[in-house]
Motif scaffolding. Structure first.
Motif, PDB file in Angstrom:
ATOM      1  N   PRO A 106      46.584  69.182  23.951  1.00 56.93           N
ATOM      2  CA  PRO A 106      47.064  69.131  25.345  1.00 56.93           C
ATOM      3  C   PRO A 106      47.481  67.744  25.810  1.00 56.93           C
ATOM      4  CG  PRO A 106      44.679  69.262  25.291  1.00 56.93           C
ATOM      5  CD  PRO A 106      45.126  69.368  23.859  1.00 56.93           C
ATOM      6  N   ASP A 108      46.805  64.050  27.395  1.00 53.77           N
ATOM      7  CA  ASP A 108      45.818  63.538  28.344  1.00 53.77           C
ATOM      8  C   ASP A 108      45.649  64.541  29.486  1.00 53.77           C
ATOM      9  OD1 ASP A 108      44.271  62.231  30.161  1.00 53.77           O
ATOM     10  OD2 ASP A 108      45.496  60.407  30.235  1.00 53.77           O
ATOM     11  N   ASN A 111      46.973  64.065  33.014  1.00 50.85           N
ATOM     12  CA  ASN A 111      48.400  64.218  33.361  1.00 50.85           C
ATOM     13  C   ASN A 111      48.753  65.641  33.782  1.00 50.85           C
ATOM     14  OD1 ASN A 111      48.837  61.552  32.749  1.00 50.85           O
ATOM     15  ND2 ASN A 111      49.445  61.958  30.625  1.00 50.85           N
ATOM     16  N   TRP A 112      47.788  66.568  33.660  1.00 48.42           N
ATOM     17  CA  TRP A 112      48.069  67.961  34.032  1.00 48.42           C
ATOM     18  C   TRP A 112      47.783  68.137  35.520  1.00 48.42           C
ATOM     19  CZ3 TRP A 112      48.966  72.448  30.678  1.00 48.42           C
ATOM     20  CH2 TRP A 112      49.258  72.098  29.357  1.00 48.42           C
ATOM     21  N   PRO A 117      44.050  71.832  31.063  1.00 48.10           N
ATOM     22  CA  PRO A 117      45.128  72.310  30.182  1.00 48.10           C
ATOM     23  C   PRO A 117      44.904  73.728  29.654  1.00 48.10           C
ATOM     24  CG  PRO A 117      44.446  70.090  29.561  1.00 48.10           C
ATOM     25  CD  PRO A 117      43.480  70.555  30.604  1.00 48.10           C
ATOM     26  N   ARG A 130      48.162  75.283  28.061  1.00 53.58           N
ATOM     27  CA  ARG A 130      48.670  75.033  26.709  1.00 53.58           C
ATOM     28  C   ARG A 130      48.729  76.345  25.932  1.00 53.58           C
ATOM     29  NH1 ARG A 130      51.276  71.978  26.233  1.00 53.58           N
ATOM     30  NH2 ARG A 130      50.587  69.913  25.552  1.00 53.58           N
ATOM     31  N   ASP A 416      53.069  68.353  29.296  1.00 55.98           N
ATOM     32  CA  ASP A 416      52.045  68.536  30.329  1.00 55.98           C
ATOM     33  C   ASP A 416      52.471  69.702  31.219  1.00 55.98           C
ATOM     34  OD1 ASP A 416      50.897  66.205  29.338  1.00 55.98           O
ATOM     35  OD2 ASP A 416      51.944  64.932  30.785  1.00 55.98           O
ATOM     36  N   ASP A 417      51.478  70.384  31.790  1.00 57.01           N
ATOM     37  CA  ASP A 417      51.750  71.490  32.719  1.00 57.01           C
ATOM     38  C   ASP A 417      52.613  72.588  32.101  1.00 57.01           C
ATOM     39  OD1 ASP A 417      50.246  70.559  34.939  1.00 57.01           O
ATOM     40  OD2 ASP A 417      51.817  69.086  35.355  1.00 57.01           O
TER      41      ASP A 417
END
Ligand SMILES: [Zn+2]
Length: 445
Positions: A106, A108, A111-112, A117, A130, A416-417
């Motif tokens: 995932p 860091d 950062n999500w 994640p 993820r 991310d996301d």
């Protein structure tokens, strides 16, 4: 053209809609089962292994609900593939629905913005986490498509083989797709539910480029950094004193960049955007050996490249073209002429090519047209080349014509996301249902 009448379609598509919440719930749960590929760079195998097998077992519960013959098997412990064979009544074409259960890490978690994640959070328009796009959404869409057919009181004539497999993210096909093929599961065609190629959602993807990973290393000669002027200015002692590997490496970098620009002008394919075939410099290391300080003239520079090459080219030809180009460039430099750059060819993932006129391509496009009616995806879906590589390559090598079509977007995969949009997921599920009816044939059960 279509043999599936409007009545049957309506019945089956209504069944897909009626299980929407179950599908979203199943996807959410699958995302919550962490299944990072244990061989992905940076992972500690023993700490990570096992998640893939857990996802396969979870997916297999839906194959079981369908009434499949289930085969859960692993080449490496904890890394089970799930195969569910929904036997047809024997007179139709067979079809493989395939997807991978492993994910990339995932990154860091900070950062999500969407939460953890692996939250599997369901919002009004999307499911987060993820693996949601790449590609647990696709695997479950395929299973729920088959369930909708059964729940509509129908059975297929040809076999439908549902596959949830491990290992894709590091081309570990000997543990996943190829292992399944070797176990005897083949069909008249396969559809892999990888996310779509930008800019289109739900594109039909018969072709992928090939991938080469290679590195180029240039060697220098160490001396005190204060001797830099002496090493390369007119009147200095030159290579007798020292050679900075970084200057020589940048020279090779520029040469490869020129080759890449040439490819942009010379290598075209109708299903790919202009300039898609590239030589991507992804990692650069260099300096003195042992300690990374600028007080020594650097001894080495290494650039790691990822090549996306034209699907009609042979990997050995691409390799030779790059080798010849680097060798020609090196001959222009007195030091590199005597100390040629070292190329290390690390990994080749073959291109995947199915004729865009193959019946499975048309069948998927037809099915999409029916399934997407009244949605923002309505109409004939675009036929596109995939940006990256995928397991269709190994299915094709194994003799099964394989293309991809699936919910999700490769731009949010590995990012991310990561998320998958619910309307894409539902439309893909409906397409898989109509496609199976059309491809395999069906009868009232
Ligand atoms: Zn994938």
């Amino acid at each position: 053209m279509a043999t599936v009448g409007t009545d049957v379609q309506t019945r089956v598509l209504a069944e897909v809609e009626s299980r929407k919440d179950d599908l979203l719930g199943a996807l959410s749960k699958a995302v919550q089962i962490e299944s990072v590929n244990p061989k992905y760079p940076g992972q500690v195998y023993d700490e990570v292994v096992g998640g893939e097998g857990e996802v396969s077992k979870f997916v297999a519960t839906f194959y079981e609900e369908l009434g499949c013959e289930i085969d859960l098997f692993a080449v490496e412990p904890g890394r089970e593939n799930a195969v569910g064979v929904w036997r047809g009544s024997g007179t139709g074409r067979s079809l493989v629905y395939n997807g991978h259960v492993d994910t990339v890490p995932p990154g860091d978690p900070a950062n999500w913005k969407s939460g953890s994640p692996f939250s599997g959070k369901i919002d009004s328009d999307r499911v987060w986490g993820r693996g949601s796009t790449d590609m647990k959404g696709g695997i479950l869409a395929q299973a729920f498509a088959a369930l909708a057919i059964r729940n509509a009181g129908l059975r297929l004539k040809g076999d439908l083989i549902l596959e949830a497999e491990v290992g894709e993210e590091v081309m570990d096909h000997e543990c996943g797709t190829t292992a399944i093929l070797k176990r005897g599961y083949t069909a008249d065609a396969a559809v892999v539910s990888e996310p779509s190629a930008p800019p289109d959602a739900l594109a039909v993807v018969p072709i992928t480029p090939g991938l080469w990973w290679f590195s180029v290393t240039v060697r220098g000669k160490a001396t005190h950094a204060s001797m830099r002027g002496e090493t390369f200015r007119a009147g200095g002692l030159g290579p007798q004193v020292g050679v900075n590997a970084i200057d020589k490496g940048v020279f090779i970098f520029q040469a490869i960049r020129q080759l890449e620009d040439t490819w942009g002008l010379t290598k075209h394919h109708p299903l790919f955007a202009p300039g898609h075939f590239t030589i991507h410099p992804g990692v650069l290391t260099g300096g003195p050996t042992g300690v990374l300080v600028p007080f020594v003239v650097s001894e080495f520079m290494t650039i790691e490249y990822c090549i996306w090459y034209h699907p009609d080219e042979k990997p050995e030809d691409v390799r030779k073209e790059v080798e010849d180009h680097v060798a020609t460039a090196a001959r222009l430099d007195p030091w590199l002429r005597e100390h040629p750059p070292e190329l290390d060819w690390k990994l080749n993932w073959p291109a995947s090519v199915v004729d865009p006129d193959h019946p499975i391509v048309n069948a998927v496009a037809d099915a999409h047209e029916w399934a997407a009616e009244g949605t923002r995806f309505a109409g004939r879906p675009p036929i596109r080349g995939f940006a990256a590589v995928e397991d269709t390559a190994f299915l094709n090598i194994g003799g099964v014509p394989a293309i991809s079509y699936g919910p999700g977007d490769i731009r949010v995969a590995h990012a991310d996301d990561e998320h998958v949009l619910i309307d894409e997921l539902m439309t893909a599920t409906k397409t898989y249902a109509v496609l199976a009816l059309e491809w395999c044939g069906f009868e009232e059960s």
